[in-house]
Design a protein around this motif. Structure first.
Motif, PDB file in Angstrom:
ATOM      1  N   ALA A   1      35.419  44.565  26.166  1.00 52.73           N
ATOM      2  CA  ALA A   1      36.675  45.274  26.419  1.00 52.73           C
ATOM      3  C   ALA A   1      37.788  44.285  26.712  1.00 52.73           C
ATOM      4  CB  ALA A   1      36.515  46.237  27.603  1.00 52.73           C
ATOM      5  N   GLY A   2      39.017  44.785  26.738  1.00 55.07           N
ATOM      6  CA  GLY A   2      40.168  43.958  27.088  1.00 55.07           C
ATOM      7  C   GLY A   2      41.267  44.818  27.669  1.00 55.07           C
ATOM      8  N   PHE A   3      42.024  44.275  28.624  1.00 59.15           N
ATOM      9  CA  PHE A   3      43.060  45.044  29.309  1.00 59.15           C
ATOM     10  C   PHE A   3      44.319  44.201  29.485  1.00 59.15           C
ATOM     11  CE2 PHE A   3      39.024  46.885  30.504  1.00 59.15           C
ATOM     12  CZ  PHE A   3      39.259  48.242  30.340  1.00 59.15           C
ATOM     13  N   ASP A   4      45.467  44.796  29.130  1.00 55.48           N
ATOM     14  CA  ASP A   4      46.766  44.156  29.281  1.00 55.48           C
ATOM     15  C   ASP A   4      47.420  44.680  30.552  1.00 55.48           C
ATOM     16  OD1 ASP A   4      47.529  42.687  26.516  1.00 55.48           O
ATOM     17  OD2 ASP A   4      46.328  44.466  26.107  1.00 55.48           O
ATOM     18  N   GLU A   5      47.228  43.959  31.638  1.00 50.51           N
ATOM     19  CA  GLU A   5      47.819  44.336  32.915  1.00 50.51           C
ATOM     20  C   GLU A   5      48.030  43.073  33.747  1.00 50.51           C
ATOM     21  OE1 GLU A   5      46.941  48.065  34.865  1.00 50.51           O
ATOM     22  OE2 GLU A   5      45.293  48.408  33.444  1.00 50.51           O
ATOM     23  N   ALA A   6      48.346  43.240  35.009  1.00 46.15           N
ATOM     24  CA  ALA A   6      48.627  42.093  35.872  1.00 46.15           C
ATOM     25  C   ALA A   6      47.339  41.464  36.405  1.00 46.15           C
ATOM     26  CB  ALA A   6      49.516  42.524  37.040  1.00 46.15           C
ATOM     27  N   MET A   7      47.385  40.153  36.585  1.00 45.91           N
ATOM     28  CA  MET A   7      46.308  39.400  37.227  1.00 45.91           C
ATOM     29  C   MET A   7      46.875  38.741  38.474  1.00 45.91           C
ATOM     30  SD  MET A   7      43.922  36.327  35.654  1.00 45.91           S
ATOM     31  CE  MET A   7      45.218  35.075  35.626  1.00 45.91           C
ATOM     32  N   LEU A   8      46.144  38.825  39.567  1.00 46.28           N
ATOM     33  CA  LEU A   8      46.596  38.294  40.850  1.00 46.28           C
ATOM     34  C   LEU A   8      45.630  37.226  41.333  1.00 46.28           C
ATOM     35  CD1 LEU A   8      48.390  38.466  43.471  1.00 46.28           C
ATOM     36  CD2 LEU A   8      46.734  40.187  44.285  1.00 46.28           C
ATOM     37  N   PHE A   9      46.155  36.043  41.659  1.00 51.32           N
ATOM     38  CA  PHE A   9      45.336  34.990  42.263  1.00 51.32           C
ATOM     39  C   PHE A   9      45.180  35.270  43.757  1.00 51.32           C
ATOM     40  CE2 PHE A   9      47.103  32.991  38.482  1.00 51.32           C
ATOM     41  CZ  PHE A   9      46.022  32.290  37.978  1.00 51.32           C
ATOM     42  N   THR A  10      43.966  35.069  44.267  1.00 55.09           N
ATOM     43  CA  THR A  10      43.692  35.285  45.687  1.00 55.09           C
ATOM     44  C   THR A  10      42.996  34.060  46.262  1.00 55.09           C
ATOM     45  OG1 THR A  10      41.448  36.201  45.491  1.00 55.09           O
ATOM     46  CG2 THR A  10      43.302  37.721  45.117  1.00 55.09           C
ATOM     47  N   HIS A  11      42.819  34.062  47.570  1.00 55.15           N
ATOM     48  CA  HIS A  11      42.117  32.948  48.214  1.00 55.15           C
ATOM     49  C   HIS A  11      40.661  32.870  47.757  1.00 55.15           C
ATOM     50  CE1 HIS A  11      45.258  31.600  50.946  1.00 55.15           C
ATOM     51  NE2 HIS A  11      45.550  32.874  51.176  1.00 55.15           N
ATOM     52  N   ARG A  12      40.094  34.015  47.364  1.00 59.84           N
ATOM     53  CA  ARG A  12      38.685  34.037  46.968  1.00 59.84           C
ATOM     54  C   ARG A  12      38.484  34.015  45.459  1.00 59.84           C
ATOM     55  NH1 ARG A  12      39.372  37.403  51.240  1.00 59.84           N
ATOM     56  NH2 ARG A  12      39.822  39.164  49.867  1.00 59.84           N
TER      57      ARG A  12
END
Length: 396
Positions: free
Chosen positions: A218-229
């Motif tokens: 699958a694939g999704f065009d949305e936002a990616m958020l970097f986190t501490h983990r």
């Protein structure tokens, strides 16, 4: 005490089922308030359904199972119910519908519908023991410090999955299903952030950007958020449901951008500019140094050969990552797997081998995308079950 139907779980599916099942229905829950997951969903505004609901937006070992319930109680039916109760709502991105006010409006609506249908709600009530004599279910319940026995013609498993255990989530539905010989699909966390070893992205925590995250499924065009983990955000949560431990995922860091054309133009017009500086235009400046640790970004843009441009495009449009794991049930929004759909009727949600036993909502091996799909499955499966119970009672 004899009743018609005992529903275990006062969540979205259980309350919806009770609203359709009719008199003689009792819903029990160990919590002090019903619909706790509804209350916290959507930032407290409840993403209660999605305009784009269709069977392809759900994961299951049987991709056809959800079609019947979804067709007979649609998103439009639930929207009509919400509007009839005077609850204002609005659409956000990708067809997601939210309350203008608080999510508790949805809980209050469901409670009103339950009361109007003649169903009772028993909170702070625990299931101590359960048996079945072939015709009726006998449940020993503990409520307000006292135990009582309830005999029911129907038993509905609506306790959800294992996600967010701090709210009391457990594997009760599957435990009961196993006791009655129903097949189970192995469970795992879904709609959950990815984790990476050694705080790989800790310096980028808080940075968000639009991407396309994909794998072979699958694939999704949305936002990616970097986190501490590791990584979170809608694109990550969506793909996590299609990911298995040890597998890689790919990220298109510039979806919708013809990066090859961009780099060739920069090579012609800004040849003396450093490549890292050039990339800090289309990409977040904070991200480029991290990429430079994995991809050769040395030299000026004018020094790039056609072969190196192609390699750079491949690297940035298909950034290969291998998550260490996920954050697990602690933060997972849903549970994948559960009671096998092979064990249930797709029209009524009744167990094929145990008449009077039903399973609905997240307890079943049907899991929706992020964005209101799982609530719609709760409404649709709950309505299918409740309507059948009511019709059966009328025909007797």
């Amino acid at each position: 005490m004899q009743i018609e139907t005992l529903i275990l779980g006062a969540g979205a599916a259980g309350m919806m089922c009770a609203a359709h099942a009719g008199p003689g229905t009792v819903v029990i829950d160990h919590a002090k308030a019903p619909g706790e997951k509804i209350r916290i969903s959507g930032g407290g505004r409840c993403n209660f359904t999605n305009l784009g609901v269709e069977p392809g937006c759900f994961l299951s070992q049987n991709p056809h199972f959800a079609k019947s319930a979804l067709a007979r109680y649609t998103q439009w039916d639930f929207i009509e119910l919400v509007s009839r109760h005077g609850i204002a709502w609005h659409e956000k991105t990708l067809g997601q519908l939210f309350c203008d006010g608080k999510a508790t409006q949805i809980v209050d609506m469901l409670r009103h519908e339950m009361t109007a249908a003649g169903a009772e709600l028993w909170l702070r009530t625990a299931l101590v023991d359960l048996s079945h004599d072939g015709a009726r279910f006998t449940a020993v319940l503990e409520r307000e410090g006292a135990r009582r026995s309830v005999s029911a013609r129907n038993l509905v498993l609506a306790t959800g999955g294992r996600s967010i255990p701090k709210m009391g989530a457990s594997g009760l539905a599957c435990d009961i299903a196993r006791r009655f010989g129903l097949d189970l699909v192995p469970q795992r966390p879904g709609l959950v952030p990815f984790t990476f070893a050694d705080g790989r992205f800790a310096t980028l925590a808080g940075l968000s950007l639009p991407v396309r995250m994909f794998n072979e499924r699958a694939g999704f065009d949305e936002a990616m958020l970097f986190t501490h983990r590791g990584l979170s955000g809608p694109a990550v949560l969506q793909l996590s449901s299609y990911w298995h431990e040890g597998e890689p995922v790919q990220v298109d860091l510039l979806p919708g951008t013809d990066l090859s054309a961009l780099l060739h133009e920069a090579r012609r017009s800004r040849g003396r500019r450093a490549l890292v500086s050039e990339l800090q235009g289309p990409l977040p400046a904070r991200l480029v140094p991290l990429l430079a640790q994995e991809i050769d970004l040395s030299g000026n843009i004018g020094d790039l050969s056609d072969r190196r441009v192609d390699a750079l495009v491949q690297a940035l449009k298909s950034w290969d990552l291998r998550p260490q794991g996920t954050e697990g049930y602690r933060t997972a929004e849903v549970t994948l797997g559960g009671i096998s759909t092979d064990a249930l009727s797709s029209k009524t949600m009744e167990a094929k081998t145990v008449p009077g036993l039903f399973a609905i909502g997240e307890a079943v091996d049907v899991t929706g995308w992020l964005g209101g799909y799982n609530f719609q499955w709760a409404w649709s499966s709950g309505a299918a079950c409740g309507r059948h119970i009511a019709q059966s009672a009328t025909s007797r």
